[in-house]
Write a protein that holds these residues in place. Structure first.
Motif, short mmCIF file in Angstrom:
data_model
loop_
_atom_site.label_atom_id
_atom_site.label_comp_id
_atom_site.label_asym_id
_atom_site.label_seq_id
_atom_site.Cartn_x
_atom_site.Cartn_y
_atom_site.Cartn_z
N GLN A 1 60.30 43.58 67.24
CA GLN A 1 58.91 43.64 66.75
C GLN A 1 58.07 44.57 67.63
OE1 GLN A 1 56.89 39.87 66.92
NE2 GLN A 1 55.09 40.64 65.90
N ARG A 2 58.20 44.45 68.93
CA ARG A 2 57.44 45.31 69.85
C ARG A 2 57.84 46.77 69.69
NH1 ARG A 2 57.78 41.82 75.48
NH2 ARG A 2 56.46 40.11 74.80
N TRP A 3 59.13 47.04 69.59
CA TRP A 3 59.59 48.42 69.48
C TRP A 3 59.21 49.03 68.14
CZ3 TRP A 3 64.54 50.24 72.29
CH2 TRP A 3 64.50 49.82 73.61
N ARG A 4 59.23 48.24 67.08
CA ARG A 4 58.79 48.75 65.78
C ARG A 4 57.31 49.13 65.86
NH1 ARG A 4 61.55 48.52 60.87
NH2 ARG A 4 59.79 49.87 60.40
N ALA A 5 56.51 48.35 66.57
CA ALA A 5 55.09 48.68 66.74
C ALA A 5 54.93 50.00 67.50
CB ALA A 5 54.36 47.55 67.46
N ILE A 6 55.82 50.27 68.45
CA ILE A 6 55.74 51.52 69.22
C ILE A 6 55.86 52.72 68.29
CG2 ILE A 6 56.97 52.94 70.93
CD1 ILE A 6 57.62 50.24 72.38
N ILE A 7 56.78 52.67 67.33
CA ILE A 7 56.94 53.82 66.43
C ILE A 7 56.04 53.73 65.21
CG2 ILE A 7 59.25 54.42 67.23
CD1 ILE A 7 60.39 53.07 64.71
N ASP A 8 55.72 52.53 64.72
CA ASP A 8 54.94 52.39 63.50
C ASP A 8 53.44 52.55 63.73
OD1 ASP A 8 57.30 51.95 62.12
OD2 ASP A 8 57.06 49.77 62.05
N THR A 9 52.92 52.06 64.85
CA THR A 9 51.47 52.05 65.06
C THR A 9 50.90 53.45 65.28
OG1 THR A 9 51.58 49.79 65.85
CG2 THR A 9 49.60 51.06 66.43
N PRO A 10 51.36 54.31 66.09
CA PRO A 10 52.23 54.28 67.25
C PRO A 10 51.45 53.91 68.51
CG PRO A 10 51.61 56.53 66.84
CD PRO A 10 50.94 55.69 65.76
N LEU A 11 52.22 53.49 69.54
CA LEU A 11 51.61 53.10 70.80
C LEU A 11 52.57 53.28 71.96
CD1 LEU A 11 52.86 50.03 71.58
CD2 LEU A 11 51.38 49.41 69.68
N VAL A 12 52.01 53.26 73.15
CA VAL A 12 52.76 53.29 74.40
C VAL A 12 52.72 51.88 74.96
CG1 VAL A 12 52.72 54.18 76.78
CG2 VAL A 12 52.25 55.72 74.86
N GLN A 13 53.84 51.44 75.48
CA GLN A 13 53.92 50.07 76.01
C GLN A 13 54.37 50.09 77.46
OE1 GLN A 13 55.69 46.83 73.58
NE2 GLN A 13 57.20 46.79 75.22
N TYR A 14 53.69 49.29 78.29
CA TYR A 14 54.05 49.11 79.69
C TYR A 14 54.34 47.63 79.91
CZ TYR A 14 53.44 48.13 84.63
OH TYR A 14 53.64 47.68 85.90
N GLY A 15 55.34 47.34 80.72
CA GLY A 15 55.64 45.96 81.04
C GLY A 15 56.33 45.85 82.39
N ALA A 16 56.15 44.70 83.01
CA ALA A 16 56.83 44.39 84.28
C ALA A 16 57.17 42.91 84.27
CB ALA A 16 55.95 44.75 85.46
N LYS A 17 58.43 42.59 84.65
CA LYS A 17 58.87 41.20 84.56
C LYS A 17 60.13 41.00 85.38
CE LYS A 17 60.11 37.91 80.85
NZ LYS A 17 59.80 36.78 81.63
N ASP A 18 60.30 39.81 85.95
CA ASP A 18 61.57 39.41 86.54
C ASP A 18 62.46 38.93 85.40
OD1 ASP A 18 60.64 39.90 89.08
OD2 ASP A 18 60.18 37.81 89.53
N GLU A 19 63.68 39.44 85.34
CA GLU A 19 64.55 39.04 84.24
C GLU A 19 66.02 39.18 84.62
OE1 GLU A 19 64.19 43.30 81.92
OE2 GLU A 19 63.09 41.59 81.18
#
Length: 183
Positions: free
Chosen positions: A107-125
């Motif tokens: 869902q997030r990645w589809r928004a990146i190409i469909d909206t379009p937008l740039v996404q930043y994130g940081a997380k322990d995983e």
């Protein structure tokens, strides 16, 4: 702020990422912005990751496949592959992130190409079976043509986290998104 060729206010790259974001992500964002050439999203052929050669080992590229309704990994740098515990080129997003996280990541990645937008994130995983990693990522859309935004390019900076703990589920507060029209 200056005016760009698509008629909006052009924001400086340094003001787009949250405070404390790694400067290498800012460098990658500036290269992506330079490849736009007045367009909302740069064409894939106009973005040259060799403009930031020190980041190639952290860089990855996926293309959306409408038949699979998923993204397929086209390339991944050696640090990305090491963090995931194996090469990821040729795998789908579902195969890489797993069944649990796939719906929200897709869902997030589809928004990146469909909206379009740039996404930043940081997380322990937990990426591989062995270690807990701190991942800091920047994801940006690329277009195959003016009508077809179908690629996500990104940089993932990994380092071993200081503590071992259970992997937390993905939540929206893990990310920030910037509309391309506002860049």
């Amino acid at each position: 702020m200056t005016r760009d060729k698509i008629g909006g206010a052009k924001r400086a790259a340094s003001g787009l990422l949250p405070p404390g974001a790694d400067d290498r992500l800012l460098t990658f964002l500036e290269a992506w912005m330079g490849a736009r050439r007045g367009r909302l999203v740069p064409n894939k052929q106009d973005f040259d990751p060799f403009e930031v050669p020190t980041l190639l080992r952290f860089t990855w590229l996926y293309r959306f496949d409408p038949v699979l309704d998923d993204f397929a990994c086209l390339l991944a740098g050696e640090d990305v592959n090491r963090a995931w515990g194996a090469p990821i080129k040729g795998k789908t997003l579902r195969q890489i992130v797993g069944e649990t996280d796939h719906p929200i990541v897709l869902q997030r990645w589809r928004a990146i190409i469909d909206t379009p937008l740039v996404q930043y994130g940081a997380k322990d995983e937990k990426l591989s079976n062995q270690d807990l990693w701190r991942a800091e990522r920047l994801l940006m859309p690329l277009a195959s043509s003016e009508e077809c935004r179908d690629h996500v390019i990104g940089v993932s900076l990994y380092r071993l986290a200081a503590r071992e703990e259970a992997r937390a589920p993905l939540i929206s507060e893990d990310i920030s998104q910037i509309l391309c029209k506002d860049i």
